[in-house]
Design an enzyme around this catalytic site. Sequence first.
Site, PDB file in Angstrom:
ATOM      1  N   TYR A  93       0.800  -1.013   0.060  1.00 43.42           N
ATOM      2  CA  TYR A  93       0.020  -0.106   0.080  1.00 43.42           C
ATOM      3  C   TYR A  93       0.932   1.323  -0.019  1.00 43.42           C
ATOM      4  CZ  TYR A  93      -3.663  -3.176   1.155  1.00 43.42           C
ATOM      5  OH  TYR A  93      -4.575  -4.187   1.344  1.00 43.42           O
ATOM      6  N   ASN A 114     -12.101  -0.629  -5.611  1.00 39.88           N
ATOM      7  CA  ASN A 114     -12.129  -0.885  -7.022  1.00 39.88           C
ATOM      8  C   ASN A 114     -13.169  -1.835  -7.547  1.00 39.88           C
ATOM      9  OD1 ASN A 114     -11.191  -1.987  -9.392  1.00 39.88           O
ATOM     10  ND2 ASN A 114      -9.539  -3.617  -8.282  1.00 39.88           N
ATOM     11  N   CYS A 122      -6.380  -5.385  -7.731  1.00 41.51           N
ATOM     12  CA  CYS A 122      -6.148  -4.995  -6.295  1.00 41.51           C
ATOM     13  C   CYS A 122      -5.631  -6.130  -5.374  1.00 41.51           C
ATOM     14  CB  CYS A 122      -7.387  -4.151  -5.794  1.00 41.51           C
ATOM     15  SG  CYS A 122      -8.641  -5.337  -5.993  1.00 41.51           S
ATOM     16  N   HIS A 123      -5.930  -7.216  -5.881  1.00 39.85           N
ATOM     17  CA  HIS A 123      -5.194  -8.425  -4.925  1.00 39.85           C
ATOM     18  C   HIS A 123      -3.786  -8.424  -4.964  1.00 39.85           C
ATOM     19  CE1 HIS A 123      -5.313 -10.047  -9.148  1.00 39.85           C
ATOM     20  NE2 HIS A 123      -4.572 -10.759  -8.889  1.00 39.85           N
ATOM     21  N   GLU A 151      -1.061 -16.967  -9.141  1.00 42.35           N
ATOM     22  CA  GLU A 151      -0.012 -16.180  -9.705  1.00 42.35           C
ATOM     23  C   GLU A 151       1.235 -16.554  -9.249  1.00 42.35           C
ATOM     24  OE1 GLU A 151      -0.971 -11.875  -9.787  1.00 42.35           O
ATOM     25  OE2 GLU A 151      -2.887 -12.107 -10.722  1.00 42.35           O
TER      26      GLU A 151
END
Length: 163
Positions: A93, A114, A122-123, A151
């Site tokens: 952040y 979002n 945003c993850h 990912e």
Amino acid sequence: MTLLRRSVETPTGPVNLTEDDGVIIRVTWAGSPGTAMFDDTSPLLDRTAEQITAYFAGALQVFDLPLRPAGSDFQLAVWREMLRIPYGETRSYGDLAKATGGVARAVGGACGANPIPIIIPCHRVLGADRALGGFSGGLGAETKAELLTLEGAWPIQHGFSFA
């Protein structure tokens, strides 16, 4: 304004895609109380559903879709920065706060607001200590961990697995 909606099954639960006049404006998790399932079709919804499916299959790392998220100038700046975070990587952040001239707490608020999660990733935004922080979609932090695990950006030993 012509809203079209389509639901797509994903490993994190069904998601609803919303198109307005040729752009994607919203992605929300379906199946929660009060959330309907939709079956509209259009070339853009078809392409979006294909890309979401390919993402969850591990075959797509970068979405190529027209987006129009609604938000404040600051939120839009944060979401643009999120789009720059590569697949399989994370930022804090604080990193996004520095990039946008804001503060970490305000970045957290923009993440929570979002309207196009997954596609605007945003993850991929974590606390400075790699803590997950919040997530407004699906099952919250569990869904965020599942997306990051998919990912390769989140270690399985954190207690979440991607089924």
